[in-house]
Design a protein around this motif. Sequence first.
Motif, PDB file in Angstrom:
ATOM      1  N   LEU A   1       1.538 -13.728   0.771  1.00  0.00           N
ATOM      2  CA  LEU A   1       0.277 -13.369   0.155  1.00  0.00           C
ATOM      3  C   LEU A   1       0.451 -12.009  -0.511  1.00  0.00           C
ATOM      4  N   ASN A   2      -0.214 -11.823  -1.655  1.00  0.00           N
ATOM      5  CA  ASN A   2      -0.054 -10.589  -2.408  1.00  0.00           C
ATOM      6  C   ASN A   2      -1.334  -9.771  -2.435  1.00  0.00           C
ATOM      7  N   CYS A   3      -1.173  -8.457  -2.395  1.00  0.00           N
ATOM      8  CA  CYS A   3      -2.286  -7.525  -2.538  1.00  0.00           C
ATOM      9  C   CYS A   3      -1.843  -6.411  -3.479  1.00  0.00           C
ATOM     10  N   SER A   4      -2.446  -6.345  -4.647  1.00  0.00           N
ATOM     11  CA  SER A   4      -2.118  -5.267  -5.581  1.00  0.00           C
ATOM     12  C   SER A   4      -3.283  -4.287  -5.634  1.00  0.00           C
ATOM     13  N   TYR A   5      -2.987  -3.022  -5.819  1.00  0.00           N
ATOM     14  CA  TYR A   5      -4.049  -2.015  -5.762  1.00  0.00           C
ATOM     15  C   TYR A   5      -3.859  -0.939  -6.820  1.00  0.00           C
ATOM     16  N   THR A   6      -4.989  -0.408  -7.244  1.00  0.00           N
ATOM     17  CA  THR A   6      -5.028   0.724  -8.158  1.00  0.00           C
ATOM     18  C   THR A   6      -6.004   1.712  -7.571  1.00  0.00           C
ATOM     19  N   VAL A   7      -5.481   2.734  -6.907  1.00  0.00           N
ATOM     20  CA  VAL A   7      -6.321   3.726  -6.252  1.00  0.00           C
ATOM     21  C   VAL A   7      -5.676   5.091  -6.390  1.00  0.00           C
ATOM     22  N   SER A   8      -6.478   6.098  -6.164  1.00  0.00           N
ATOM     23  CA  SER A   8      -5.946   7.456  -6.089  1.00  0.00           C
ATOM     24  C   SER A   8      -6.166   7.969  -4.674  1.00  0.00           C
TER      25      SER A   8
ATOM     26  N   ILE B   1      -8.883   5.262   1.180  1.00  0.00           N
ATOM     27  CA  ILE B   1      -8.720   6.384   0.273  1.00  0.00           C
ATOM     28  C   ILE B   1      -9.557   7.545   0.774  1.00  0.00           C
ATOM     29  N   MET B   2      -9.224   8.710   0.263  1.00  0.00           N
ATOM     30  CA  MET B   2     -10.000   9.890   0.607  1.00  0.00           C
ATOM     31  C   MET B   2     -11.034  10.125  -0.489  1.00  0.00           C
TER      32      MET B   2
END
Lengths: 113, 117
Positions: A21-28, A92-93
């Motif tokens: 299973l895949n999980c892609s993320y775009t976070v800072s 995330i913070m």
Amino acid sequence: EDQVTQSPEALRLQEGESSSLNCSYTVSGLRGLFWYRQDPGKGPEFLFTLYSAGEEKEKERLKATLTKKESFLHITAPKPEDSATYLCAVQIMFSGGYNKLIFGAGTRLAVHP
Amino acid sequence: EAGVAQSPRYKIIEKRQSVAFWCNPISGHATLYWYQQILGQGPKLLIQFQNNGVVDDSQLPKDRFSAERLKGVDSTLKIQPAKLEDSAVYLCASSFDRGTSGANVLTFGAGSRLTVL
């Protein structure tokens, strides 16, 4: 904008048929990536936390890995009892130094005998 | 260790009525969260408390939703008036740490399923 995308939406496997299973993320400001399992009618149950690229964790037939942009949950020789929705979440913070947990939509896994 | 307790487990109301959900976190957990999970979607954070103070309520529809955490322990989430789109499972979670360092593991309750007719 912070975003978590899981694929596929649904996965049907035969017992013993391994997959990922895949999980892609775009976070800072990533503080951790979490995998949870959710059974029908229940709340999410914690599986793993990964903190940095290259990290791997295992639990029974499950192994989670992390890169800078995505995580994989590998299921080896699954059994029908592994059928559930698997949720990926990033922590995330945000302002004030507090943590926030953002979930993806999940992958519904069905393992048939 | 006792888990996160939520009640009621199920509630059916008509639109424009009000409803309240209760959550008792794990003893000693400083941070409490309310999430909304619509069928087929992942949980969405509504509000996050640190002890009895709100640290994030940016996605809480404040015209109809309210929440409080008195004495830094249990919490109540209220919806008034309810709309059809509020039909969802409302999940409460808590975490041990103070939420300001590292990553913290959330423990979830079983949820309260709301159906608005």
